[in-house]
Design a protein around this motif. Structure first.
Motif, PDB file in Angstrom:
ATOM      1  N   SER A 150       0.821  -0.751   0.016  1.00  0.00           N
ATOM      2  CA  SER A 150       0.024  -0.085  -0.094  1.00  0.00           C
ATOM      3  C   SER A 150       0.717   0.807  -0.186  1.00  0.00           C
ATOM      4  O   SER A 150       1.807   1.458   0.584  1.00  0.00           O
ATOM      5  CB  SER A 150      -0.957   0.242   1.029  1.00  0.00           C
ATOM      6  OG  SER A 150      -1.245   1.633   1.628  1.00  0.00           O
ATOM      7  N   THR A 151       0.645   2.147  -0.961  1.00  0.00           N
ATOM      8  CA  THR A 151       0.953   3.776  -1.050  1.00  0.00           C
ATOM      9  C   THR A 151       0.224   4.341  -1.117  1.00  0.00           C
ATOM     10  O   THR A 151      -0.441   4.590  -2.196  1.00  0.00           O
ATOM     11  CB  THR A 151       2.796   3.458  -2.175  1.00  0.00           C
ATOM     12  OG1 THR A 151       3.442   4.487  -2.199  1.00  0.00           O
ATOM     13  CG2 THR A 151       2.221   3.167  -3.521  1.00  0.00           C
ATOM     14  N   GLY A 152       1.287   5.899  -0.854  1.00  0.00           N
ATOM     15  CA  GLY A 152       0.211   7.075  -1.908  1.00  0.00           C
ATOM     16  C   GLY A 152       0.559   8.280  -0.977  1.00  0.00           C
ATOM     17  O   GLY A 152       1.012   8.281  -0.220  1.00  0.00           O
ATOM     18  N   ARG A 154      -0.943  12.199   1.423  1.00  0.00           N
ATOM     19  CA  ARG A 154      -2.388  12.158   2.009  1.00  0.00           C
ATOM     20  C   ARG A 154      -1.826  14.395   2.061  1.00  0.00           C
ATOM     21  O   ARG A 154      -0.939  14.412   2.575  1.00  0.00           O
ATOM     22  CB  ARG A 154      -1.902  11.363   3.225  1.00  0.00           C
ATOM     23  CG  ARG A 154      -2.619  10.133   4.070  1.00  0.00           C
ATOM     24  CD  ARG A 154      -2.044   9.931   4.936  1.00  0.00           C
ATOM     25  NE  ARG A 154      -2.704  10.882   6.329  1.00  0.00           N
ATOM     26  CZ  ARG A 154      -2.370  10.334   7.299  1.00  0.00           C
ATOM     27  NH1 ARG A 154      -1.056   9.226   7.589  1.00  0.00           N
ATOM     28  NH2 ARG A 154      -2.927  10.645   8.428  1.00  0.00           N
ATOM     29  N   GLU A 167      -6.615  11.909   0.650  1.00  0.00           N
ATOM     30  CA  GLU A 167      -5.854  11.482   0.427  1.00  0.00           C
ATOM     31  C   GLU A 167      -5.973  10.258  -0.499  1.00  0.00           C
ATOM     32  O   GLU A 167      -7.003   9.897  -1.256  1.00  0.00           O
ATOM     33  CB  GLU A 167      -5.783  10.227   1.829  1.00  0.00           C
ATOM     34  CG  GLU A 167      -4.886   8.726   1.271  1.00  0.00           C
ATOM     35  CD  GLU A 167      -5.591   7.655   2.987  1.00  0.00           C
ATOM     36  OE1 GLU A 167      -5.132   6.142   2.175  1.00  0.00           O
ATOM     37  OE2 GLU A 167      -6.420   7.740   3.424  1.00  0.00           O
ATOM     38  N   SER A 169      -4.151   6.641  -3.079  1.00  0.00           N
ATOM     39  CA  SER A 169      -3.874   5.483  -2.455  1.00  0.00           C
ATOM     40  C   SER A 169      -3.726   4.722  -3.651  1.00  0.00           C
ATOM     41  O   SER A 169      -4.660   4.736  -4.105  1.00  0.00           O
ATOM     42  CB  SER A 169      -3.935   4.607  -1.233  1.00  0.00           C
ATOM     43  OG  SER A 169      -5.356   4.575  -0.685  1.00  0.00           O
ATOM     44  N   GLU A 280       0.942   1.215   8.009  1.00  0.00           N
ATOM     45  CA  GLU A 280       0.902   2.429   7.540  1.00  0.00           C
ATOM     46  C   GLU A 280       2.232   2.845   8.117  1.00  0.00           C
ATOM     47  O   GLU A 280       2.001   3.891   9.531  1.00  0.00           O
ATOM     48  CB  GLU A 280       0.134   3.162   6.397  1.00  0.00           C
ATOM     49  CG  GLU A 280      -0.355   2.378   4.746  1.00  0.00           C
ATOM     50  CD  GLU A 280      -1.687   3.151   4.892  1.00  0.00           C
ATOM     51  OE1 GLU A 280      -2.585   2.081   3.983  1.00  0.00           O
ATOM     52  OE2 GLU A 280      -1.957   4.033   5.518  1.00  0.00           O
ATOM     53  N   TRP A 282       4.776   6.506   8.064  1.00  0.00           N
ATOM     54  CA  TRP A 282       4.307   8.334   6.737  1.00  0.00           C
ATOM     55  C   TRP A 282       6.001   8.592   7.480  1.00  0.00           C
ATOM     56  O   TRP A 282       6.049   8.782   8.297  1.00  0.00           O
ATOM     57  CB  TRP A 282       3.382   8.989   7.569  1.00  0.00           C
ATOM     58  CG  TRP A 282       3.237   9.534   8.307  1.00  0.00           C
ATOM     59  CD1 TRP A 282       3.474  10.502   8.909  1.00  0.00           C
ATOM     60  CD2 TRP A 282       2.514   9.639   9.074  1.00  0.00           C
ATOM     61  NE1 TRP A 282       3.008  11.283   9.525  1.00  0.00           N
ATOM     62  CE2 TRP A 282       2.288  10.073   9.337  1.00  0.00           C
ATOM     63  CE3 TRP A 282       1.716   7.895   9.448  1.00  0.00           C
ATOM     64  CZ2 TRP A 282       1.655  10.174  11.529  1.00  0.00           C
ATOM     65  CZ3 TRP A 282       1.261   7.741  10.226  1.00  0.00           C
ATOM     66  CH2 TRP A 282       0.508   9.173  11.468  1.00  0.00           C
TER      67      TRP A 282
END
Length: 287
Positions: A150-152, A154, A167, A169, A280, A282
């Motif tokens: 999972s990546t993204g 915000r 967000e 993702s 996750e 960050w």
């Protein structure tokens, strides 16, 4: 007549010797008094110079501190230095102690200002997904999915105890197997958009806990190869999430955190809905 003159000469001779002896005896006393007066004046001048040096040194030392107030600097007139001792000058110029005992900050800061403002937080994590049910004319077929990434990114704004964010993702899971005696390969991935909001508890200036909810949509695509039969499906689906985590701010402009997220994605035409559990990390920037 001759005897009278002789007596007068003798008298003058003895008077001259007497005054000579008196002058010789009294001269050390006179010289001593004069020397003592000169020594006393020299000592006073030396003390005056020393006090002037001490006063100028104290003023320069206090001026080197940005928070020193001008009102605390004591200047003494030059003509009063004879009556003031060095210890008294030091006592008058000594800085007052901090009575409250609180920590002094060189750069005063407002706690509300530190915890407010825009932020951008790129994140990366691991996720696991529930199985997919494939609805065929022969019945339901279960597809097992591998753990994925999972990546993204915000974007949001912090108030002191609240926040809101947008967000973006990306998710991907490879297909591990199927409950049929056939060879299967494939993947399922999706790009999601979520609008979220929540609250935070600030334990101190550096650490806080938070929780929130969000709603949005996921553009999900499934590519499946069942032996030699390819199957593809692409839908934009409704999704919603619940999350919580911890944030650490080592610097005013740096945010590091850990977040757990539960995500639900609606069903496709011939495939069921699924739930994902995501962990996750960050590292982001605070404006």
């Amino acid at each position: 007549m001759t005897r009278g003159l002789h007596w007068m000469y003798v008298s003058n001779y003895f008077l001259l010797r007497f005054w000579t002896v008196v002058c010789i005896c009294s001269s050390p006393l006179l010289l001593g008094n004069t020397t003592q007066s000169l020594d006393r004046e020299f000592d006073l001048q030396d003390l005056r110079r020393r006090l002037d040096k001490i006063e100028s040194g104290i003023i320069k030392f206090k001026a080197s501190f940005p928070n020193s107030t001008k009102s605390e600097t004591i200047s003494l007139p030059a003509n009063s230095l004879k009556q003031v001792s060095a210890s008294k000058v030091l006592k008058l110029n000594r800085k007052k102690p901090n009575i409250s005992g609180k920590r002094l900050h060189v750069f005063p800061s407002n706690e509300d200002d530190q915890l407010k403002g825009f932020y951008i937080l790129p994140f990366l994590g691991m996720q696991t997904s529930t199985s997919l049910d494939w609805n065929t004319f022969l019945g339901s077929v279960e597809l097992d999915l591998k753990n994925g990434l999972s990546t993204g990114l915000r974007f949001g704004y912090n108030w002191y105890n609240l926040f809101t964010e947008l967000e973006f993702s990306y998710l991907r899971n490879d297909i591990k197997g199927i409950n049929l005696p056939v060879v299967v390969r494939g993947k399922i991935d999706g790009f999601g958009y979520y609008f979220s909001s929540g609250g935070r508890i600030n334990f101190n200036d550096y650490i806080s806990g938070f929780a929130g909810i969000g709603v949005g949509g996921v553009n999900q695509q499934l590519d499946l190869s069942l032996d030699v039969i390819p199957i593809e499906q692409n839908d934009f689906l409704f999704g919603y999430q619940i999350f919580s985590g911890l944030e650490f701010r080592p610097l005013d402009s740096t945010s590091i955190g850990l977040r757990y997220r539960w995500l639900h994605i609606d069903e496709m035409d011939i495939f069921s809905s699924r739930d994902l559990h995501l962990i996750e990390l960050w590292l982001g920037y605070l404006f």
